[in-house]
Structure formats: C-alpha cells, structure tokens
Design an enzyme around this catalytic site. Sequence first.
Site, PDB file in Angstrom:
ATOM      1  CG  ASP A  60      -2.277   9.240   7.957  1.00  0.00           C
ATOM      2  OD1 ASP A  60      -2.327   8.039   8.256  1.00  0.00           O
ATOM      3  OD2 ASP A  60      -2.418   9.670   6.799  1.00  0.00           O
TER       4      ASP A  60
ATOM      5  CD  GLU B 272      -2.480   1.437   2.679  1.00  0.00           C
ATOM      6  OE1 GLU B 272      -2.105   0.742   3.635  1.00  0.00           O
ATOM      7  OE2 GLU B 272      -3.330   2.330   2.767  1.00  0.00           O
TER       8      GLU B 272
END
Lengths: 241, 402
Positions: free
Chosen positions: A47, A36
């Site tokens: 994040d 990924e």
Amino acid sequence: MRNIKIMAHLVAGYPDEASCIQAIHALADAGVEIAELQIPFSDPTADGEVITRASQKALDAGFRVRDIWRYIDTAKSLGFEEVHVMTYGNIVYRWGVRSFLEEMHSRGITGVIVPDLPLEDDDRFYAAAREIGIGALPVAVPNMTPQRKALLKSTASEMVYAALRQGVTGRSTDITGESREFLRSLDIPKIYAGFGISSREQVLSLEQFAYAAVIGSHITRALGSGRNAYESVRNAVERCL
Amino acid sequence: MARYFGTFGGQYVGEVLKPALFELERAMTEILPGSEFRREYSHLLRSYAGRPTPLCRADNLTRELGGAEIYIKLEGLAQTGAHKINNALGQVLLAKLMGKQRVIAETGAGQHGVAVAASAAKLGLECEVFMGSADIERQQPNVFLMKQFGAEVHPVEDGSKTLKDAVNAALKCWIEESSRTFYVLGSALGPYPYPDLVREFQQIIGIETKQQLSDMTGRLPDTVIACCGGGSNAVGMFSAFLDDPVRLIAVEAGGTGDKPGEHAVRMGKDRTMGIIEGYKSYFLQDPDGQVQLTHSISAGLDYAGIGPELAYLGDAGRIEFARATDSDVLEAYSRFASREGLLCALESAHAASEVLKQAPQMEKGSILVMNMSGRGDKDIFITAGRLYPEEWKQYLLREAAK
C-alpha cells in the site's frame, strides 16, 4: 448505463468506527455494487502512503482484527452484491489460514485478497479456498511473464485482482491500450481492476475489459478530509459513477 | 537453491516484486561465481574494506575472568566501522555488474546505510537510503556521513518510524522502480534470496576467524558468541562452524524488561511465527499479528524479526540464544574499553556481556571467540550521555552555544 461494476475499498476502523460505518452506508446509497473491506495491518508493503497511514490510524485507535465482523455485518445487511476482505499474510497466518477462510465463507464473504501470499501457495491459502468454496483473488500485475500468468490462471480459478500499473496503491494511473491488453491477456472471467482510479473516465475506459473497477485510496483520501464521512465518501464515489 | 530453512524463510512478496527477485537469483548464480566478480570483490575487501580484520587475544580479560582464553574478532576495524561493509560492497558490486544505476537501502542505526553509501560512492552508483524519522533524530552523525558519501537520505514517517518502517519504504520504492534499481538489504532476512545473499558476503567473518585461530592456537574454538538483531554478523560468524563441535551463542537485546516494547527478544520461550516483510520467521507481534514495538539501547538490534536461518538453527538446537539487558551492555562496554582498549559498538557489547558470563564458567585452556561486529565511536552520543550525563550535557550546551 455503466457496463462495469464498482468495487469500493475502505480501511476498516478508519478514521474511526462510526465514520467508517457511515462510509459503508454512503457506498450502498451511491449504488456501489461491491464492497472491499481491508483489515488494517501494521506493515502493509503493497500500500501507498494514504492506506498505510489510514491503517496505522485505525490500529492506533484500537482496532482489533476480529472487529472486522462488525463492518462485514453492516455491509452484508446493506445488500451489496458482493463483499470482499483484503488484508496481509500475517493477519491470515495468525488467525489460521483455514479457519480464516472458513469463517469468512460462513459470513457470506465472496472473496479474499492477500497480496503477499504468493502464487506458489506454500501455505495452502489458494488451495484451501478452492476446497472451501470461497474466492481467493491473486493479484495480477502488468510485468508478469507468460509463465506467471499461466500459474495465476490455474491459481485464480475465476476471479483475479488486477493492478493496472507497477507500484503501490494510491498514485494516479493512466489507463492505456496497453492496460486493456494486459487485462485481456489474463483470460480470467471476473477481473477486479484497480490502482489509482478516481474518475468516471477511468472507470468507463475499463468497460468490457474488467468485471469491476476498484476505487481505493481515492475514498480513503476523502475520508481523511475531516469533513462529514458520509458526504465525503458519497461525493468521492459519485465522481466515479 | 531452496527457498526455505526448514519452515522458515520463503518469498512472501506481491507478484509485482517477483521479477526483480528472480533477476537477483539469476545474478547470484551467474555473476557471483564468475571470475570478474570474485577478483574485484576480493580486491575491494583487501584494498578498501581493510580485510582481513584481526583476531585479537584479550589477555587482560582472560586473566581477570579466570576461565576460557578469550579471542575477539575485530570487525569494527573494517571500513565504516562494522561488518556491514562486507555485504554492502558485495551487493553494490553485484548491482553494478548487473548494469543497475541506482542502489537503495534501508537503515536503522545507520551503519548499513553508511556502508552502502560508501560502497556506492566507491563504485560510482547513485544511492538513496530510507531511514525512520525517529532513527534520524537519534543518529544524526550517521545521517551526516551518508550525505557526505553522496547518498540521499529519505525520512520515513510511517508506523513506528524505525527500521521495520524503513524496510517497508525501501520495498515500496523497489516495487515502484526495479528495472534500474537494486535493493541492498542489510541483514540476513527478507524474501529469498536475500538471506542467502547476505550470508554469502558475511561468511568471511567466520572463515577468517577459523583460519586465524588455527594459525594462533592450532585448534577450533569451544564457544563462539555474536550479537543478534536481524542476524547478519551472527550468521556470518557462525556459518563456518556449523559442522564443527563448537558451541554457538547468539545474544539478543534484553532491553529494559520483559514486557512488550521493552526488548527485542524474538527467541524467548513464547516464539511466534509470522509472515512479515517478505519472509516467515519468529517476530514480536501481538495475538492479532500486528508487529510490536521493540526497544534496545543499540539501534542495530532494535528490530521485531530475526533472520530465517538463525531462527531455524535456534529451533534445531544448533544455536543457543541468550540475552543482555541495556545495563549489562553498558557494563560490558566500559569493561572491554578499560581492560582491552576496545570500544565495542553497543550491538557488539551484547556479545561482550555474554563473554563476561560464559568465560569464568569455562575450563582453563578452553577457547572462547567473540565477534566484535562494530566499534563504538558511533554510539558516543548515547554512551557518554548515559555514563557521564552531567559533563556530556554541559559539553553539548557549550557546543550549541558557539
């Protein structure tokens, strides 16, 4: 023999191009099935600290969005079963939703993950992905209502990224019976389950509940150690295999 | 309620935040119209925030500029020195009635943070404020005030270490824990329903102004001017006049030049749409979609995005956009101080600068209203340093040596 695949996440361009390419090699050599690659964005709201800082560092070092092809081409040449691309809505929007999906599809990308493009699909991201035939993985979270899960199921077709706890990426996660019940309740064939995975025990506890376990911040943290990129990533991943 | 203004706005957040935003939307429809909220909010506005704020006729500038009659809405006289308190009190009260124990907020210059910290102290809720470490460096007095009001101030070290990074950090904190926490967003932007919520609490500026001007002159203004960062004071002032034949001008930060990183002009010729921090609007960004750095002498306008409703009204031609450079702003700041005894916040001085340009071109007897969104005491470390560099430096050295 492990009965779950590993999806290993890297921030493209972090800590620099050469090290990141070495890291992709390390993942392949360690036997990771799925890569990924994250296109860095200046304002990554889903994040945690580790990936936010890594994204900023890659951008400060001059990463441009279309540099992603070099990382994708490397990953494709190493024979991963699947390569996925993760980024944020604005990167896709500036690129052009449809052309982003078409170009990713034509380069052999299996799935794209864009956590801030919602299930309501106002910008026809998920709809276009279905038309083009590329996977677009919505993000499932444990606090979803049954109505949202139903919407997710109709949006996701067969792939979904499941966050194993509330919050942003990076912090460690206890995988409990509740987590597994959440994964089961999604009723979607290919579940990529992640958030806070950094050990073999965590990976194995997801067997039979997820198609793949996602290892993210754990690898980026290892890359930030300043030691040899290949070795650090290989060690970090092998701890989870 | 519609989630968009034309194509602007929306709710671009991860699934994890959806429940909190749905809960907020429900509270807006159930709690806001209720008599308990209405009664307590209007009591707080009168007895604590200092509303209504005055509308002041600027006689000396009117005479000197020789065109329109100039009126100034003194939002700087509200508690904590700016219009920010209208929204902070409203949202913190809403949080309390929703049963939340903790409020979090982002702040740039610190004005919103101070208003939220004061409101939380007044209403008895815990308060944590996220502030970019670069802004903390520049705005120590406001950091001090927030701490006095009992708030915890978290330095944000990500990205450019300024307002946008503080917004990101507050959103992430809210993602981690939303069941007992309310996010008090400070400007008319962010994911739906925030732009509507902030307008709801700021529209009192325009409603009061319209009434006060009508009482004083019996008529509507011809032109209304407000500065525009995210846009909360502009939306608050303009919303009462949208259906009237009134010219509306929003003034952006022209900074020091036209190059990226030198200004915060989102509504220039090359407007670029983006999806950032939960909403779709115009943003200063590079061709890849990375958010660009901005600059303004006023920290409150130093932001890469603009609220979706203002962007929509700008595209529709209902609101005009102007800009003022840092040096225009300092000139207007000094002129309003010496002629009218009014010390504008540097943000509001952008509107003041546009008043100096527009008033002389308007017919005698026409009416121009400006929103002075805040007062300028907070900026003394910037303005004094720019206007009297040597004396100010000597003063700071003497103080530091004590």
